[in-house]
Design an enzyme around this catalytic site. Sequence first.
Site, short mmCIF file in Angstrom:
data_model
loop_
_atom_site.label_atom_id
_atom_site.label_comp_id
_atom_site.label_asym_id
_atom_site.label_seq_id
_atom_site.Cartn_x
_atom_site.Cartn_y
_atom_site.Cartn_z
N ASP A 1 0.79 -1.23 0.00
CA ASP A 1 0.00 0.00 0.00
C ASP A 1 0.82 1.28 0.00
O ASP A 1 0.50 2.25 0.71
CB ASP A 1 -0.96 0.00 1.19
CG ASP A 1 -1.96 -1.14 1.15
OD1 ASP A 1 -1.86 -1.98 0.24
OD2 ASP A 1 -2.83 -1.22 2.04
N ASP B 1 -4.70 -0.70 -1.69
CA ASP B 1 -6.11 -0.49 -1.38
C ASP B 1 -6.78 -0.04 -2.67
O ASP B 1 -6.24 0.83 -3.38
CB ASP B 1 -6.26 0.59 -0.31
CG ASP B 1 -6.41 0.03 1.09
OD1 ASP B 1 -6.20 -1.18 1.28
OD2 ASP B 1 -6.74 0.82 2.00
N HIS C 1 -16.24 0.67 6.20
CA HIS C 1 -14.83 1.04 6.20
C HIS C 1 -14.65 2.54 5.94
O HIS C 1 -13.72 3.16 6.45
CB HIS C 1 -14.10 0.23 5.12
CG HIS C 1 -12.62 0.39 5.11
ND1 HIS C 1 -11.82 0.04 6.17
CD2 HIS C 1 -11.78 0.86 4.14
CE1 HIS C 1 -10.55 0.29 5.87
NE2 HIS C 1 -10.50 0.79 4.65
N LYS D 1 -6.93 -4.90 -3.29
CA LYS D 1 -7.77 -5.42 -2.22
C LYS D 1 -8.78 -4.37 -1.78
O LYS D 1 -8.58 -3.17 -1.96
CB LYS D 1 -6.92 -5.84 -1.01
CG LYS D 1 -6.07 -4.73 -0.41
CD LYS D 1 -5.14 -5.28 0.67
CE LYS D 1 -4.17 -4.24 1.20
NZ LYS D 1 -4.80 -3.17 1.96
N CYS E 1 -2.00 -2.32 7.70
CA CYS E 1 -1.93 -3.27 6.58
C CYS E 1 -0.63 -4.06 6.55
O CYS E 1 -0.63 -5.23 6.16
CB CYS E 1 -2.17 -2.55 5.27
SG CYS E 1 -3.87 -1.90 5.15
#
Length: 205
Positions: free
Chosen positions: A9, A51, A59, A98, A149
């Site tokens: 990320d 992401d 979220h 993801k 993450c």
Amino acid sequence: MSRALLIVDAQPDFCEGGALAVTGGNAVASAIASDVDTRRDSYTAIVTTQDWHISPGAHFSDTPDFVDSWPVHCVAGTAGAALHPQIAAMEVDAHFAKGRFAAAYSGFEARLLDPNAAPEDESGMLLVDWLREREITTVDIVGIATDHCVRATAIDAAAAGFITTVLAPLTAAVTPENLPKVYTELREAGATVLTLGLEPLSPAP
């Protein structure tokens, strides 16, 4: 021993000036690029995770608690969800996305990203299957954020049986004061946390 580097990320929205900026994000992206330039031959494969949110439910929140809910960030296809320019300029073997329709912290929830597919396409291979197909046994993990993450990716990597090392100098945390607890949790999960300088590795087979 086949080793992969997982760059987690490293995206503009998680760096200074982004929608969910982590202090030190730009410096970490630069340091990762420099380290890869020096140690590229140590790795059989280098992959990135991103992401890649479309509609991730709770979220996203207008009143985030910064634990389970967050401001809107890394919306699929936007500049904030792209790779940091210094990471994008690197030679990388595969990109994984993801969190399209749910919160997703671990890179092991990510699927191979096809740049020619629609943003919502989730047909790509899971990261764990991609690594196993290439007989990867060992993973080094870097990126953003150490306490979210990166942490989740490392725990899942160790649980999946990979020899797992978090290269802490190449990560940035949302809450740096929590790092001792995070490092303890990672070690208890079976991961190694390297907190000092990075040693040269043997070339990958």
